[in-house]
Every structure is written in structure tokens, then in C-alpha cells.
Design an enzyme around this catalytic site. Structure first.
Site, PDB file in Angstrom:
ATOM      1  N   SER A 155       1.952  -2.156   0.283  1.00 39.15           N
ATOM      2  CA  SER A 155       1.161  -1.203   1.069  1.00 39.15           C
ATOM      3  C   SER A 155      -0.254  -1.742   1.144  1.00 39.15           C
ATOM      4  O   SER A 155      -0.689  -2.512   0.273  1.00 39.15           O
ATOM      5  CB  SER A 155       1.147   0.176   0.394  1.00 39.15           C
ATOM      6  OG  SER A 155       0.170   1.013   0.972  1.00 39.15           O
ATOM      7  N   TYR A 168      -0.419   6.155  -6.694  1.00 42.00           N
ATOM      8  CA  TYR A 168       0.277   5.320  -5.713  1.00 42.00           C
ATOM      9  C   TYR A 168      -0.386   3.948  -5.597  1.00 42.00           C
ATOM     10  O   TYR A 168       0.282   2.903  -5.643  1.00 42.00           O
ATOM     11  CB  TYR A 168       0.278   6.026  -4.363  1.00 42.00           C
ATOM     12  CG  TYR A 168       0.996   5.292  -3.262  1.00 42.00           C
ATOM     13  CD1 TYR A 168       2.383   5.285  -3.188  1.00 42.00           C
ATOM     14  CD2 TYR A 168       0.276   4.616  -2.275  1.00 42.00           C
ATOM     15  CE1 TYR A 168       3.044   4.630  -2.166  1.00 42.00           C
ATOM     16  CE2 TYR A 168       0.930   3.958  -1.243  1.00 42.00           C
ATOM     17  CZ  TYR A 168       2.310   3.971  -1.189  1.00 42.00           C
ATOM     18  OH  TYR A 168       2.957   3.317  -0.173  1.00 42.00           O
ATOM     19  N   LYS A 172       1.006   0.127  -6.478  1.00 40.97           N
ATOM     20  CA  LYS A 172       1.082  -0.901  -5.445  1.00 40.97           C
ATOM     21  C   LYS A 172       0.253  -2.136  -5.810  1.00 40.97           C
ATOM     22  O   LYS A 172       0.612  -3.253  -5.439  1.00 40.97           O
ATOM     23  CB  LYS A 172       0.645  -0.316  -4.094  1.00 40.97           C
ATOM     24  CG  LYS A 172       1.603   0.735  -3.549  1.00 40.97           C
ATOM     25  CD  LYS A 172       3.006   0.172  -3.352  1.00 40.97           C
ATOM     26  CE  LYS A 172       3.952   1.166  -2.705  1.00 40.97           C
ATOM     27  NZ  LYS A 172       5.288   0.599  -2.429  1.00 40.97           N
TER      28      LYS A 172
END
Length: 209
Positions: A155, A168, A172
Site C-alpha cells: 500500500s 495499518y 504495511k
């Protein structure tokens, strides 16, 4: 609405013809789209995710369009299920040419509102540890053949750290580090490793945001 797929035979054979690709998180979003596109190129597609009903529907759509696909349920936080998934793919096809690590979950909120079990522990286990465990299960078979390609869906949050997605983004960044390190390890052994860093997209996570 469900996406459609039309498999057209080309005069020139695709370099992906008859390659076996294993896609985790294949039940929606990027995973679903990737499955349709790889099938169109002639790949034999192994679809893996928790939602078996969606996987079976996708496999049926690919088969009805003339492609080849099989659905295998898996929870990437469960090592036994990962081993079963890889063993099933190898029993069926004898090889895995491409691994697309796409399974992932997200959370958008101030960090103090993140739930410890789901929004921190589970999120990291799916997005980072699950990705690593699936790769570890597939890699020996690629190394034995000295060929293969591992594709990790990361991402833009693995490149920058905006607010409201702290857990998150942390997962990542870890996936990015793992991808870069593994690429350097296995490049001399015939294995390719790629990372994909999309920004906002029309996926379930994107719609939640």
C-alpha cells in the site's frame, strides 16, 4: 455488481499460459480483479480466502468463461490452514509459479480507539505475519525449481504514514521491509519478488474509508 470476464484466445500465446497462480484474499477487491486478469492470460488460478461462497462464485465465473480456477478456504492467521492450502494446490497442479499475497484488513480511527485484539493484533497477523507465513510455505517449492514470482500487495501506507491508519501503516511498512529483504535473498536463486503500492481504490477497505 459482479464483474464480467471474457477469455479470448490470442494468436500469440501469453507468457502466463498454464502458469499456476495462488491468490490470497481473492474473494473481493484487488484479489478478485487479479484472478480475472490472470485467468484471461491463461493462468490456472487457485483462489484462497475465508469467504468460500464468494470464492466458489468467482471460480464458477472463470470456469464458465473458459478459464481454470479452484477455490480453497483459508485463514492466513492459521498456519495449519496455510499448509493445507499450499499442499492442496501442489497436489492439484504440482507447482506454484506465482504467489500473490493479497489478503489484508484495515482500520481507520484514532489509535486510542483501536481495539487491541482486532485492530492491532489481528490486523498485524493478517497483513504482515500471514503474508510472511504464506510466503514461507510456498518458497521452498519455488526454490526447488529455481523459478517463481512472489507478489506482495502492500500500500502507499507502506511508504508514508498518514494519521488515522497507524496500525495499518505499521503493518504495511513491515510488509515493505520483508519484501525488499526477501527480494535480495532469492534473486540469485531465480525467484522474483515484487511489491505493489496502490493508493485509494474502490475496494471494500476503500469504501469503509
Amino acid at each position: 455488481p459482479p464483474r464480467s470476464i471474457h477469455l479470448e484466445r490470442k494468436n500469440i500465446m501469453s507468457p502466463l499460459e498454464n502458469k499456476v497462480i495462488l491468490i490470497t484474499g481473492a474473494s473481493s477487491g484487488f484479489g478478485e480483479d487479479a484472478a480475472l486478469l490472470f485467468a484471461r492470460e491463461g493462468c490456472r488460478v487457485v483462489l484462497a480466502a475465508r469467504r468460500i461462497d464468494r470464492l466458489q462464485n468467482l471460480a464458477e465465473r472463470i470456469q464458465n468463461a473458459g478459464g481454470e480456477a479452484v477455490a480453497i478456504p483459508v485463514d492466513v492467521t492459521d498456519r495449519a490452514e496455510i499448509e493445507n492450502m499450499v499442499r492442496s494446490a501442489l497436489d492439484l497442479y504440482g507447482q506454484i509459479d506465482i504467489l500473490f499475497n493479497n489478503a489484508g484488513i484495515g482500520r481507520v480511527d484514532w489509535f486510542e480507539n483501536h481495539l487491541p485484539e482486532r485492530d492491532i493484533d489481528m490486523l498485524v497477523r493478517v497483513n504482515l505475519i500471514g503474508l510472511m507465513q504464506v510466503t514461507r510455505a510456498v518458497l521452498p517449492h519455488m526454490l526447488a525449481r529455481r523459478q517463481g514470482h512472489i507478489i506482495n500487495m502492500i500500500s502507499v501506507a507502506g511508504l508514508i504514514s498518514p494519521p488515522l491508519i497507524a496500525s495499518y501503516s505499521a503493518s504495511k511498512f513491515g510488509a515493505r521491509a520483508f519484501t525488499d529483504a526477501l527480494r535480495r535473498e532469492v534473486a540469485p536463486l531465480g525467484i522474483k519478488v515484487s511489491g505493489i503500492y496502490p493508493g485509494p481504490a474502490v475496494t471494500e477497505f476503500g469504501q469503509h474509508i
